[in-house]
Design a protein around this motif. Structure first.
Motif, short mmCIF file in Angstrom:
data_model
loop_
_atom_site.label_atom_id
_atom_site.label_comp_id
_atom_site.label_asym_id
_atom_site.label_seq_id
_atom_site.Cartn_x
_atom_site.Cartn_y
_atom_site.Cartn_z
N ALA A 205 0.84 -1.20 0.00
CA ALA A 205 0.00 0.00 0.00
C ALA A 205 0.87 1.26 0.00
CB ALA A 205 -0.94 -0.01 1.20
N ASP A 206 1.95 1.23 0.77
CA ASP A 206 2.89 2.36 0.76
C ASP A 206 3.54 2.53 -0.61
OD1 ASP A 206 2.50 3.18 3.41
OD2 ASP A 206 3.99 1.76 4.18
N TYR A 207 3.79 1.42 -1.29
CA TYR A 207 4.36 1.44 -2.64
C TYR A 207 3.45 2.21 -3.60
CZ TYR A 207 5.97 -0.82 -7.07
OH TYR A 207 6.42 -1.11 -8.34
N PHE A 208 2.14 1.95 -3.51
CA PHE A 208 1.18 2.71 -4.32
C PHE A 208 1.25 4.20 -3.99
CE2 PHE A 208 -0.65 -1.35 -5.31
CZ PHE A 208 -1.50 -1.18 -6.39
N VAL A 209 1.30 4.52 -2.71
CA VAL A 209 1.34 5.93 -2.29
C VAL A 209 2.60 6.60 -2.83
CG1 VAL A 209 1.52 7.47 -0.30
CG2 VAL A 209 -0.12 5.56 -0.26
N LYS A 210 3.74 5.91 -2.71
CA LYS A 210 4.99 6.47 -3.21
C LYS A 210 4.94 6.68 -4.72
CE LYS A 210 8.19 4.85 0.37
NZ LYS A 210 8.90 6.15 0.58
N TRP A 211 4.32 5.73 -5.43
CA TRP A 211 4.24 5.85 -6.89
C TRP A 211 3.39 7.06 -7.28
CZ3 TRP A 211 0.10 5.39 -10.41
CH2 TRP A 211 0.48 5.28 -11.75
N ILE A 212 2.26 7.25 -6.63
CA ILE A 212 1.41 8.40 -6.94
C ILE A 212 2.13 9.70 -6.63
CG2 ILE A 212 -0.73 9.60 -6.30
CD1 ILE A 212 -2.00 6.80 -5.94
N HIS A 213 2.81 9.75 -5.47
CA HIS A 213 3.56 10.96 -5.13
C HIS A 213 4.68 11.23 -6.14
CE1 HIS A 213 1.67 12.28 -1.51
NE2 HIS A 213 2.00 11.24 -0.77
N ALA A 214 5.36 10.17 -6.60
CA ALA A 214 6.46 10.34 -7.54
C ALA A 214 5.96 10.96 -8.85
CB ALA A 214 7.13 8.99 -7.81
N PHE A 215 4.77 10.55 -9.28
CA PHE A 215 4.22 11.14 -10.50
C PHE A 215 3.69 12.55 -10.24
CE2 PHE A 215 4.93 7.11 -12.32
CZ PHE A 215 4.80 7.24 -13.68
N GLU A 216 3.14 12.78 -9.07
CA GLU A 216 2.71 14.14 -8.73
C GLU A 216 3.89 15.11 -8.76
OE1 GLU A 216 0.84 13.76 -4.94
OE2 GLU A 216 -1.17 13.56 -5.79
N GLU A 217 5.05 14.64 -8.29
CA GLU A 217 6.24 15.49 -8.30
C GLU A 217 6.69 15.83 -9.71
OE1 GLU A 217 9.03 13.29 -5.96
OE2 GLU A 217 7.96 13.69 -4.07
N GLN A 218 6.27 15.02 -10.67
CA GLN A 218 6.55 15.30 -12.08
C GLN A 218 5.43 16.11 -12.74
OE1 GLN A 218 9.34 14.45 -13.83
NE2 GLN A 218 10.23 13.67 -11.93
N GLY A 219 4.45 16.54 -11.93
CA GLY A 219 3.34 17.31 -12.46
C GLY A 219 2.26 16.46 -13.10
N ILE A 220 2.22 15.18 -12.77
CA ILE A 220 1.28 14.24 -13.38
C ILE A 220 0.36 13.68 -12.29
CG2 ILE A 220 1.05 12.06 -14.62
CD1 ILE A 220 3.89 12.66 -15.78
N ASN A 221 -0.91 14.00 -12.36
CA ASN A 221 -1.88 13.52 -11.38
C ASN A 221 -2.46 12.18 -11.82
OD1 ASN A 221 -1.67 15.80 -9.63
ND2 ASN A 221 -3.00 16.96 -11.01
N ILE A 222 -2.63 11.30 -10.87
CA ILE A 222 -3.18 9.98 -11.14
C ILE A 222 -4.66 9.98 -10.74
CG2 ILE A 222 -3.03 7.51 -10.67
CD1 ILE A 222 -0.62 8.72 -12.21
N TYR A 223 -5.51 9.82 -11.72
CA TYR A 223 -6.96 9.88 -11.50
C TYR A 223 -7.49 8.62 -10.84
CZ TYR A 223 -11.95 10.28 -12.59
OH TYR A 223 -13.33 10.34 -12.51
N SER A 224 -6.93 7.45 -11.21
CA SER A 224 -7.47 6.19 -10.70
C SER A 224 -6.40 5.11 -10.73
CB SER A 224 -8.68 5.75 -11.54
OG SER A 224 -8.31 5.61 -12.91
N VAL A 225 -6.61 4.07 -9.95
CA VAL A 225 -5.74 2.90 -9.97
C VAL A 225 -6.60 1.64 -9.86
CG1 VAL A 225 -3.76 4.07 -8.90
CG2 VAL A 225 -5.38 2.82 -7.45
N THR A 226 -6.03 0.53 -10.27
CA THR A 226 -6.58 -0.79 -9.93
C THR A 226 -5.53 -1.50 -9.09
OG1 THR A 226 -5.74 -1.96 -11.90
CG2 THR A 226 -7.87 -0.84 -12.10
N PRO A 227 -5.94 -2.32 -8.12
CA PRO A 227 -4.96 -2.97 -7.24
C PRO A 227 -4.09 -3.99 -7.95
CG PRO A 227 -7.14 -2.95 -6.23
CD PRO A 227 -7.32 -2.54 -7.67
N GLN A 228 -4.61 -4.59 -9.05
CA GLN A 228 -3.85 -5.61 -9.76
C GLN A 228 -4.43 -5.80 -11.16
OE1 GLN A 228 -1.05 -7.36 -9.23
NE2 GLN A 228 -1.35 -8.36 -11.19
N ASN A 229 -3.59 -5.73 -12.17
CA ASN A 229 -4.02 -6.10 -13.51
C ASN A 229 -4.26 -7.61 -13.57
OD1 ASN A 229 -4.16 -5.84 -16.59
ND2 ASN A 229 -2.49 -7.31 -16.32
N GLU A 230 -5.40 -7.99 -14.09
CA GLU A 230 -5.75 -9.40 -14.31
C GLU A 230 -5.36 -10.28 -13.12
OE1 GLU A 230 -4.28 -10.59 -18.14
OE2 GLU A 230 -5.62 -9.20 -19.18
#
Length: 486
Positions: A205-230
């Motif tokens: 769960a922290d990995y997801f949070v870090k990933w979203i923050h990392a993209f936010e720091e690049q000016g890219i907002n994440i609108y949605s996620v899925t917990p696992q592809n397929e």
């Protein structure tokens, strides 16, 4: 010069018609119209129609019913995979800008509005990786695939259309978080298969949070996620099995609390797999089982689906069981197995089954797989799909000549006239087994209709919104999009 094997005269001679040889005349009128025929005689051709001043007596009238309202649309698009970004970066800067504008600009192009990216690698990445391959979250970092390919392309897209929504989906967690099964709990150092070790639910769960923050720091907002592809597919080159009970535990007790603590507005969509639950009886109604068990409705917006097994009617079944939960369609592929580059076959079927079919069963968004692959169906990796085509394919001999396939057209016919925030509305009147259509009311005071004629004959269809009506001759085997002011 960018050679476009659609929208232009570089189509093979067998596909040319006299109509293609005529110069395009700027289309002006009350109604903006886009037309694609499955033989490319009209290739996303922009035209126009005028309102009729006569009384409407046509027996082939589609009557709009704006008071009957269904789902609000989020958008339409394709996956921006590592392979897609690699191919785009191989283009000249000018050619890439031209293609991206044609694809994403809401004023000068199709206005595609929703894209999907992988959290770490997918089966169409340049290598197998996560963002924390060395054990310990202190080792989390963006990789060269993000910094050199994915993020630069996303920034170019967002510069063209800042309102594009982005969904993130992981194919695998870091291997140090995986075990062979939930009984033995033995380390499982493989990209393919395995299960998430419950000991690492919080870390992931922290990995997801870090990933979203990392993209936010690049000016890219994440609108949605899925917990696992397929989550029911153990066989992909990068994959993880996550049954509904595991997803319930991970999302409810770890991912949702971490998202709330981070004050994210990012939506979570459950499942992200096939209509038929890969024929696993204990996984049937996967998201419904999670809803039944009780899970946050503010953060967990709904469920996502693919169409590699089962039928789109499953969306309607899930909607009827939980009408307040959202549905999105997040992946479908074309390839050698389904005659994927044959527009005569695929335009009609993909429009009926994927685009209009999922929307008319309550999907809020439609996202197809790779936006762009090369003429050798790559870059691809062993263990992943080596027989897939992109929504468009680019000739790897010059990284200039582009062939547009069915997925590009079906998304473009939606995104060009149906804008984010539009509401699907009711219709009455004309019905024919060979026709499919959806009607929408946009937030800017316009109506939109997207219509498929799968028949071998043309037919004049009248569309009536109660104030205005117009007639248009719909070619055989074609898709048409209409937009007009009320």
């Amino acid at each position: 010069m960018l050679a476009l094997c659609s929208f232009s005269s570089c189509q093979d001679s067998k596909d040319k018609t006299d109509e293609q040889e005529k110069p395009e005349v700027p289309a002006t009128g009350d109604v903006t119209v886009y037309v694609t025929t499955n033989n490319r005689s009209q290739d996303f051709r922009k035209q126009a129609a005028d309102f009729s001043k006569k009384s409407n007596m046509s027996p082939t009238t589609i009557k709009l019913q704006p008071a009957t309202r269904y789902q609000t649309m989020d958008g339409f698009g394709a996956a921006i995979t590592g392979s897609t970004c690699f191919n785009l970066m191989k283009m000249t800067k000018e050619n890439r800008a031209k293609f991206l504008k044609e694809t994403f600009s809401p004023t000068e192009g199709m206005g595609q509005s929703y894209i999907r990216i992988s959290i770490g690698c997918s089966d169409f990445s340049l290598s197998e990786y996560t963002l924390c391959d060395t054990p310990g979250l202190e080792n989390f970092a963006l990789t060269s695939e993000e910094t050199e390919y994915v993020i630069p392309i996303l920034k170019e897209i967002l510069a063209i259309n800042p309102e594009v929504k982005i969904m993130g989906s992981p194919w695998t967690p870091p291997r140090w978080m995986k075990v062979n099964n939930l009984t033995d709990l033995q380390p499982f150092n493989s990209w393919t298969s395995g299960q998430l070790n419950p000991v690492h639910y919080g870390d992931y769960a922290d990995y997801f949070v870090k990933w979203i923050h990392a993209f936010e720091e690049q000016g890219i907002n994440i609108y949605s996620v899925t917990p696992q592809n397929e989550p029911l597919n153990r066989g992909n080159s990068a994959s993880l099995f996550m049954g509904w009970r595991e997803q319930l535990e991970f999302v409810k007790n770890h991912l949702v609390p971490k998202f709330k603590a981070a004050a994210f507005k990012t939506k979570i969509y459950l499942f992200d797999h096939n209509f038929n639950y890969d024929n696993m009886p204990d996984q049937n109604d996967y998201p419904v089982k999670i809803y039944d068990a009780g899970i946050d409705a503010d953060v967990v917006a709904g469920a996502a689906y693919h169409n590699y097994g089962g039928d789109k009617s499953e969306l309607l079944d899930i909607h009827q069981k939980y009408p307040d939960r959202e549905l999105v369609f997040t992946e479908t592929s074309i390839g050698t197995w389904n005659d994927g580059r044959n527009l005569e076959v695929r335009l009609i079927e993909d429009m009926r089954e994927v685009a209009l079919g999922t929307i008319n069963n309550w999907a809020k968004g439609v996202i197809v797989w790779n936006l762009m692959l090369d003429s050798d169906r790559g870059p691809n990796r062993e263990g992943g799909c080596q027989t897939c085509y992109g929504a468009v394919d680019i000739d790897r001999s010059n990284y200039s000549t582009i062939t547009r396939n069915s997925h590009y057209y079906i998304i473009g016919h939606l995104s060009s006239v149906v804008k984010p925030g539009a509401v699907r509305i009711g219709t009455s009147g004309f019905s024919d087994a060979g026709f499919s259509f959806s009607a929408f009311e946009n937030t800017d005071g316009t109506y939109a209709v997207v219509l498929l004629n799968g028949n071998a004959a043309s037919k004049t269809i009248t569309i009536d919104d109660g104030t205005h009506h117009f007639a248009y001759d719909v070619p055989a085997k074609s898709v048409i999009s209409y937009r007009w002011k009320k």
